[in-house]
Design a protein around this motif. Structure first.
Motif, short mmCIF file in Angstrom:
data_model
loop_
_atom_site.label_atom_id
_atom_site.label_comp_id
_atom_site.label_asym_id
_atom_site.label_seq_id
_atom_site.Cartn_x
_atom_site.Cartn_y
_atom_site.Cartn_z
N VAL A 259 19.51 19.74 40.88
CA VAL A 259 20.07 19.42 41.99
C VAL A 259 21.46 18.94 41.80
O VAL A 259 21.88 18.11 41.03
N CYS A 260 22.66 19.80 42.28
CA CYS A 260 24.02 19.39 42.47
C CYS A 260 24.35 18.08 42.78
O CYS A 260 23.98 17.78 44.13
N PRO A 261 25.23 17.27 42.25
CA PRO A 261 25.70 16.07 42.72
C PRO A 261 26.46 16.03 43.92
O PRO A 261 26.51 14.84 44.46
N PHE A 262 27.05 17.16 44.21
CA PHE A 262 28.04 17.21 45.15
C PHE A 262 27.53 17.40 46.60
O PHE A 262 27.82 16.56 47.56
N HIS A 263 26.86 18.61 46.79
CA HIS A 263 26.33 19.01 48.06
C HIS A 263 24.93 19.13 48.09
O HIS A 263 24.43 19.87 49.24
N GLY A 264 24.33 18.86 46.88
CA GLY A 264 22.74 18.98 46.83
C GLY A 264 22.25 20.20 46.66
O GLY A 264 21.04 20.36 46.99
N HIS A 265 23.13 21.53 46.34
CA HIS A 265 22.39 22.81 46.25
C HIS A 265 21.14 22.59 45.06
O HIS A 265 21.65 22.09 43.91
N HIS A 266 20.30 23.28 45.20
CA HIS A 266 19.26 23.24 44.32
C HIS A 266 19.16 24.53 43.56
O HIS A 266 19.21 25.50 43.92
N GLN B 36 28.55 24.13 35.55
CA GLN B 36 29.64 24.50 36.80
C GLN B 36 28.70 24.99 38.13
O GLN B 36 28.20 26.17 37.91
N CYS B 37 28.91 24.13 39.14
CA CYS B 37 27.96 24.60 40.35
C CYS B 37 28.61 25.98 40.82
O CYS B 37 29.98 26.19 40.93
N ALA B 38 28.02 26.86 41.29
CA ALA B 38 28.41 28.09 42.05
C ALA B 38 29.36 27.91 43.25
O ALA B 38 29.92 28.53 43.75
N HIS B 39 28.98 26.62 43.93
CA HIS B 39 29.60 26.35 45.17
C HIS B 39 31.11 25.76 45.13
O HIS B 39 32.00 26.50 45.32
N ARG B 40 31.28 24.59 44.59
CA ARG B 40 32.57 24.31 44.36
C ARG B 40 32.91 23.55 42.81
O ARG B 40 33.64 22.79 42.71
N GLY B 41 32.12 24.22 41.98
CA GLY B 41 32.54 23.93 40.59
C GLY B 41 32.19 22.62 39.90
O GLY B 41 32.55 22.24 38.99
N ALA B 42 31.33 21.64 40.87
CA ALA B 42 31.13 20.17 40.14
C ALA B 42 30.07 20.41 39.15
O ALA B 42 29.46 21.58 38.97
N LYS B 43 30.07 19.59 38.34
CA LYS B 43 29.19 19.51 36.98
C LYS B 43 27.59 19.27 37.41
O LYS B 43 27.50 18.27 37.87
S1 FES Z 1 29.75 21.77 44.42
FE1 FES Z 1 27.58 21.91 43.87
S2 FES Z 1 26.78 21.94 45.72
FE2 FES Z 1 28.85 21.82 46.27
#
Ligand code: FES
Ligand SMILES: [Fe+2]
Length: 349
Positions: free
Chosen positions: A90-97, A69-76
């Motif tokens: 790398v998160c698939p939603f907004h690319g946070h590393h 669960q990404c700390a930003h908006r919870g994507a896998k």
């Molecule tokens: S939800 Fe992962 S970068 Fe935004």
């Protein structure tokens, strides 16, 4: 539809789990394998342990297990990928590393890449360790028990062949699987394509001892030897030595002769109350054994067990001794159940 404005996560216990909260907190305190190391590398992998969705990934610094669960908006994160250097997932939603410690190292939408990254932008990570070719995870900060001690598996000489059996997923509880793996009386009934001997169903009283890590059992059995590619049948007396490390890890040593031995390491990893990932590794010093043949034989053996074990009801192992009827052959499972309840407090409300 919305979590309340004052909502904070106060427990790791996963909502909707069929594992009781009492049992979950106890089982979360043990080490459980979640993957073969050989599966890790190119991509982040999703795994589930005790109803907790994890992402596991391997950077050059080491392997990491984190909440998926990404700390930003919870994507896998497990839908994402590793960066080109192999240092971050790398998160698939907004690319946070995120690096191997779960810390965010890059927010691509920042116009100024020198802007500070919020300290809270990090993954929830768990303790993990690579051992025996497996990645083990403990969901609690302080493990209740150490990993199993299997020195031969860690450091076997050239005379041994090591075989990883492809991971299995059983629709059964981890304890039902573990009891089956340590049950001798079923062999003469279930293993008719492999080593079971229908003519030898009697089971003499056998040696069972409690150890510092679990249970130790020894007994002889007269296996049937079936030819792989023909109908030949013979008998051979073997000696089984079982060493169980609580709660679900067994080293089964089979001595065929004084010189010929195989070990079957079996670890049941609880995905959920009624689903279990099965990790098995074999070691053998039988001359001429091949990994393909060995793995195939083990998969056939598993396929014989799985039908029966998935049929068992209740799917949970009853820790109330009055709920199932036991016979002398059940000495192992009687002690196993007693220990799960008395040593660890499993099965309490
Ligand atoms: S939800 Fe992962 S970068 Fe935004
Ligand atoms: Fe079996």
């Amino acid at each position: 539809m919305y979590l309340p404005t004052n909502h904070t996560d106060t427990t790791d216990y996963p909502a909707g789990s069929d594992i009781s909260e009492n049992d979950w907190h106890i089982l979360a305190g043990f080490w459980h394998p979640v993957a073969f190391i050989s599966e890790l590398g190119e991509k982040p992998l999703p795994v589930r342990l005790l109803d907790t969705d994890l992402v596991i990934y391997k950077t050059r610094e080491g392997s990491t297990a984190a909440k998926d669960q990404c700390a930003h908006r919870g994507a896998k994160l497990s839908l994402g990928w590793m960066d080109d250097d192999g240092n971050n997932v790398v998160c698939p939603f907004h690319g946070h590393h995120y690096n191997y410690q779960g810390a965010c190292t890059k927010i691509p939408s920042y116009v100024d890449q020198n802007m500070p990254i919020p300290a809270k932008m990090r993954l929830t990570t768990y303790q993990s360790i690579e051992r025996y070719g497996l990645l083990w995870v403990c969901l609690k900060d302080k493990p209740l028990r150490p990993l199993p001690e299997w020195p031969l598996l860690e450091n076997h000489g050239a005379g041994w062949l090591r075989i990883e059996i492809p991971k299995g997923v059983w629709q059964a509880s981890a304890s039902r699987h573990c009891e089956n793996f340590n049950d001798i009386a079923h062999i003469s009934w279930v293993h008719m394509k492999t080593f079971g001997n229908r003519q030898r169903p009697q089971l003499a009283d056998y040696k069972l001892e409690r150890t510092g890590y679990g249970l130790h059992m020894e007994l002889p059995y007269i296996e049937v030897e079936r030819g792989f590619n023909d109908d030949s049948i013979g008998e051979r007396e073997v000696w089984y030595t079982h060493d169980l490390t609580y709660p679900y890890a067994t080293d089964l040593k089979v001595d065929y002769t004084e010189e010929m031995t195989s070990h079957f390491y079996d670890i049941a990893s609880p995905v959920s109350a009624e689903e279990t990932a099965i990790f098995q590794i074999s070691l053998t010093n039988i001359p001429g054994a091949t990994a393909e043949e060995y793995a195939q034989y083990q998969l056939v053996t598993n396929s014989e067990d799985i039908v029966v074990v998935e049929s068992q009801r209740p799917q949970f192992v009853p820790l109330n001794p009055g709920m199932e009827v036991s016979i002398p052959a059940d000495k192992f499972s009687i002690q196993y159940r007693r220990d799960l309840a008395q040593l660890f407090g499993l099965g309490q409300l």
